[in-house]
Motif scaffolding. Structure first.
Motif, PDB file in Angstrom:
ATOM      1  N   PHE A   1       0.721  -1.261  -0.195  1.00 31.64           N
ATOM      2  CA  PHE A   1      -0.011   0.027  -0.116  1.00 31.64           C
ATOM      3  C   PHE A   1       0.789   1.229  -0.107  1.00 31.64           C
ATOM      4  CE2 PHE A   1      -2.846   3.076   2.257  1.00 31.64           C
ATOM      5  CZ  PHE A   1      -3.992   3.005   1.258  1.00 31.64           C
ATOM      6  N   ASN A   2       0.750   1.938  -0.899  1.00 31.30           N
ATOM      7  CA  ASN A   2       1.483   3.340  -1.208  1.00 31.30           C
ATOM      8  C   ASN A   2       0.461   4.620  -1.218  1.00 31.30           C
ATOM      9  OD1 ASN A   2       2.887   5.535  -1.922  1.00 31.30           O
ATOM     10  ND2 ASN A   2       4.166   4.330  -3.036  1.00 31.30           N
ATOM     11  N   THR A   3       0.490   5.296  -0.030  1.00 31.63           N
ATOM     12  CA  THR A   3      -0.798   6.288   0.189  1.00 31.63           C
ATOM     13  C   THR A   3      -0.295   7.525  -0.528  1.00 31.63           C
ATOM     14  OG1 THR A   3       0.754   7.272   1.959  1.00 31.63           O
ATOM     15  CG2 THR A   3      -0.965   5.899   2.304  1.00 31.63           C
ATOM     16  N   GLN A   4       1.006   7.743  -1.154  1.00 34.94           N
ATOM     17  CA  GLN A   4       1.417   8.879  -1.753  1.00 34.94           C
ATOM     18  C   GLN A   4       1.168   8.827  -3.374  1.00 34.94           C
ATOM     19  OE1 GLN A   4       5.622   9.207  -1.181  1.00 34.94           O
ATOM     20  NE2 GLN A   4       5.450  10.575   0.482  1.00 34.94           N
ATOM     21  N   SER A   5       1.407   7.352  -3.924  1.00 36.56           N
ATOM     22  CA  SER A   5       0.842   7.182  -5.311  1.00 36.56           C
ATOM     23  C   SER A   5      -0.541   6.805  -5.298  1.00 36.56           C
ATOM     24  CB  SER A   5       1.902   6.165  -6.038  1.00 36.56           C
ATOM     25  OG  SER A   5       1.875   5.066  -5.167  1.00 36.56           O
ATOM     26  N   GLY A   6      -1.163   6.463  -4.367  1.00 39.47           N
ATOM     27  CA  GLY A   6      -2.542   5.888  -4.218  1.00 39.47           C
ATOM     28  C   GLY A   6      -2.669   4.499  -4.858  1.00 39.47           C
ATOM     29  N   ILE A   7      -1.690   3.627  -4.679  1.00 41.81           N
ATOM     30  CA  ILE A   7      -1.633   2.190  -5.227  1.00 41.81           C
ATOM     31  C   ILE A   7      -1.948   1.161  -4.235  1.00 41.81           C
ATOM     32  CG2 ILE A   7      -0.400   0.548  -6.485  1.00 41.81           C
ATOM     33  CD1 ILE A   7       0.746   2.765  -8.257  1.00 41.81           C
ATOM     34  N   GLU A   8      -2.885   0.236  -4.291  1.00 40.91           N
ATOM     35  CA  GLU A   8      -3.030  -0.757  -3.448  1.00 40.91           C
ATOM     36  C   GLU A   8      -2.824  -2.095  -3.877  1.00 40.91           C
ATOM     37  OE1 GLU A   8      -6.113  -1.189  -0.293  1.00 40.91           O
ATOM     38  OE2 GLU A   8      -7.055   0.516  -1.456  1.00 40.91           O
ATOM     39  N   ARG A   9      -1.784  -2.999  -3.596  1.00 47.35           N
ATOM     40  CA  ARG A   9      -1.742  -4.501  -4.358  1.00 47.35           C
ATOM     41  C   ARG A   9      -1.764  -5.534  -3.415  1.00 47.35           C
ATOM     42  NH1 ARG A   9       1.009  -5.531  -9.419  1.00 47.35           N
ATOM     43  NH2 ARG A   9       1.888  -7.529  -9.154  1.00 47.35           N
TER      44      ARG A   9
ATOM     45  N   ARG B   1       2.219 -37.488 -11.468  1.00 40.63           N
ATOM     46  CA  ARG B   1       2.489 -36.193 -10.467  1.00 40.63           C
ATOM     47  C   ARG B   1       2.148 -35.072 -11.315  1.00 40.63           C
ATOM     48  NH1 ARG B   1       7.500 -34.314  -7.186  1.00 40.63           N
ATOM     49  NH2 ARG B   1       6.426 -32.604  -5.752  1.00 40.63           N
ATOM     50  N   VAL B   2       1.102 -34.237 -10.698  1.00 41.99           N
ATOM     51  CA  VAL B   2       0.974 -32.869 -11.523  1.00 41.99           C
ATOM     52  C   VAL B   2       1.197 -31.626 -10.594  1.00 41.99           C
ATOM     53  CG1 VAL B   2      -0.967 -31.263 -12.306  1.00 41.99           C
ATOM     54  CG2 VAL B   2      -1.188 -33.738 -12.520  1.00 41.99           C
ATOM     55  N   LYS B   3       2.123 -30.891 -10.958  1.00 39.74           N
ATOM     56  CA  LYS B   3       2.708 -29.778 -10.179  1.00 39.74           C
ATOM     57  C   LYS B   3       1.812 -28.586 -10.575  1.00 39.74           C
ATOM     58  CE  LYS B   3       7.528 -31.051  -9.785  1.00 39.74           C
ATOM     59  NZ  LYS B   3       8.714 -30.545  -9.838  1.00 39.74           N
ATOM     60  N   PHE B   4       1.258 -27.702  -9.852  1.00 37.49           N
ATOM     61  CA  PHE B   4       0.254 -26.792 -10.134  1.00 37.49           C
ATOM     62  C   PHE B   4       1.170 -25.107  -9.461  1.00 37.49           C
ATOM     63  CE2 PHE B   4      -1.515 -28.209  -6.202  1.00 37.49           C
ATOM     64  CZ  PHE B   4      -1.759 -27.254  -5.391  1.00 37.49           C
ATOM     65  N   HIS B   5       0.724 -24.156 -10.058  1.00 38.34           N
ATOM     66  CA  HIS B   5       1.203 -22.960  -9.464  1.00 38.34           C
ATOM     67  C   HIS B   5       0.061 -21.844 -10.001  1.00 38.34           C
ATOM     68  CE1 HIS B   5       4.397 -19.325  -9.851  1.00 38.34           C
ATOM     69  NE2 HIS B   5       3.710 -19.460  -8.657  1.00 38.34           N
ATOM     70  N   HIS B   6      -0.776 -21.357  -8.867  1.00 46.16           N
ATOM     71  CA  HIS B   6      -1.550 -20.476  -9.386  1.00 46.16           C
ATOM     72  C   HIS B   6      -1.250 -19.247  -8.759  1.00 46.16           C
ATOM     73  CE1 HIS B   6      -4.598 -23.956  -8.794  1.00 46.16           C
ATOM     74  NE2 HIS B   6      -3.915 -24.180  -9.854  1.00 46.16           N
ATOM     75  N   ILE B   7      -1.793 -18.121  -9.483  1.00 54.80           N
ATOM     76  CA  ILE B   7      -1.489 -16.675  -8.965  1.00 54.80           C
ATOM     77  C   ILE B   7      -2.475 -15.633  -9.032  1.00 54.80           C
ATOM     78  CG2 ILE B   7       0.169 -14.934  -9.535  1.00 54.80           C
ATOM     79  CD1 ILE B   7       2.269 -16.839 -10.658  1.00 54.80           C
ATOM     80  N   LEU B   8      -2.894 -14.955  -8.038  1.00 51.56           N
ATOM     81  CA  LEU B   8      -3.729 -13.794  -8.233  1.00 51.56           C
ATOM     82  C   LEU B   8      -3.008 -12.710  -7.880  1.00 51.56           C
ATOM     83  CD1 LEU B   8      -6.659 -12.708  -8.694  1.00 51.56           C
ATOM     84  CD2 LEU B   8      -7.219 -13.595  -6.165  1.00 51.56           C
ATOM     85  N   ASN B   9      -3.185 -11.705  -8.734  1.00 50.44           N
ATOM     86  CA  ASN B   9      -2.559 -10.175  -8.611  1.00 50.44           C
ATOM     87  C   ASN B   9      -3.643  -9.174  -8.503  1.00 50.44           C
ATOM     88  OD1 ASN B   9      -0.081 -11.387  -8.172  1.00 50.44           O
ATOM     89  ND2 ASN B   9       0.674 -10.949 -10.129  1.00 50.44           N
ATOM     90  N   ILE B  10      -3.783  -8.509  -7.666  1.00 46.44           N
ATOM     91  CA  ILE B  10      -5.087  -7.416  -7.619  1.00 46.44           C
ATOM     92  C   ILE B  10      -4.257  -6.126  -7.684  1.00 46.44           C
ATOM     93  CG2 ILE B  10      -7.061  -6.605  -6.784  1.00 46.44           C
ATOM     94  CD1 ILE B  10      -7.662  -9.146  -5.947  1.00 46.44           C
ATOM     95  N   GLN B  11      -4.303  -4.965  -8.507  1.00 47.06           N
ATOM     96  CA  GLN B  11      -3.673  -3.740  -8.287  1.00 47.06           C
ATOM     97  C   GLN B  11      -4.782  -2.634  -8.373  1.00 47.06           C
ATOM     98  OE1 GLN B  11       0.119  -2.742  -9.698  1.00 47.06           O
ATOM     99  NE2 GLN B  11      -0.625  -0.534 -10.196  1.00 47.06           N
ATOM    100  N   ILE B  12      -5.100  -1.873  -7.499  1.00 47.98           N
ATOM    101  CA  ILE B  12      -6.054  -0.721  -7.503  1.00 47.98           C
ATOM    102  C   ILE B  12      -5.304   0.482  -7.309  1.00 47.98           C
ATOM    103  CG2 ILE B  12      -7.884   0.274  -6.147  1.00 47.98           C
ATOM    104  CD1 ILE B  12      -8.463  -2.406  -4.903  1.00 47.98           C
TER     105      ILE B  12
END
Length: 117
Positions: free
Chosen positions: A63-71, A90-101
């Motif tokens: 969270f950066n209040t100066q630039s107004g970015i939440e991630r 064998r199944v290897k998995f990799h899940h990613i969720l990125n949210i930027q406001i």
């Protein structure tokens, strides 16, 4: 305004499958970017491990209040076994969720309600 991008990749030689979904939404208050990614890699297994490790979960918040970015970054890695036609995989998995406001208005604290004052 809302933009959605969907990507799907298969590599049969490496036994790799990848799906990605990117979404951008803009309204009067903020610009929101959401990226979801799912990756699976299949390997032949001789036998199942006696002790299967639980998935590893990583969560980061920025969270950066100066630039107004939440991630928020959320990541899960692990593996599981499955059998098909008397073969073990064998199944290897990799899940990613990125949210930027990205907030357009730099005032983050909500205004007090007239009921509370």
């Amino acid at each position: 305004m809302k933009n959605i991008i969907f990507k799907k990749q298969n590599d049969l030689k490496k036994r790799l499958k990848s799906l990605s979904l990117s979404q951008t939404t803009e309204d009067k208050d903020c610009l929101t970017e959401v990226i979801k990614s799912f990756e699976y890699k299949v390997e032949e297994a001789d036998e199942m491990q006696q002790e299967i490790k639980p998935p590893e979960v990583y969560i980061k918040k920025y969270f950066n209040t100066q630039s107004g970015i939440e991630r928020v970054d959320f990541e899960v890695q692990g593996s599981f076994y499955l059998s098909q036609n008397r073969f073990l995989y064998r199944v290897k998995f990799h899940h990613i969720l990125n949210i930027q406001i990205t907030w357009k208005n730099k005032i983050f604290s909500p205004k007090k309600s007239a009921v509370l004052t």
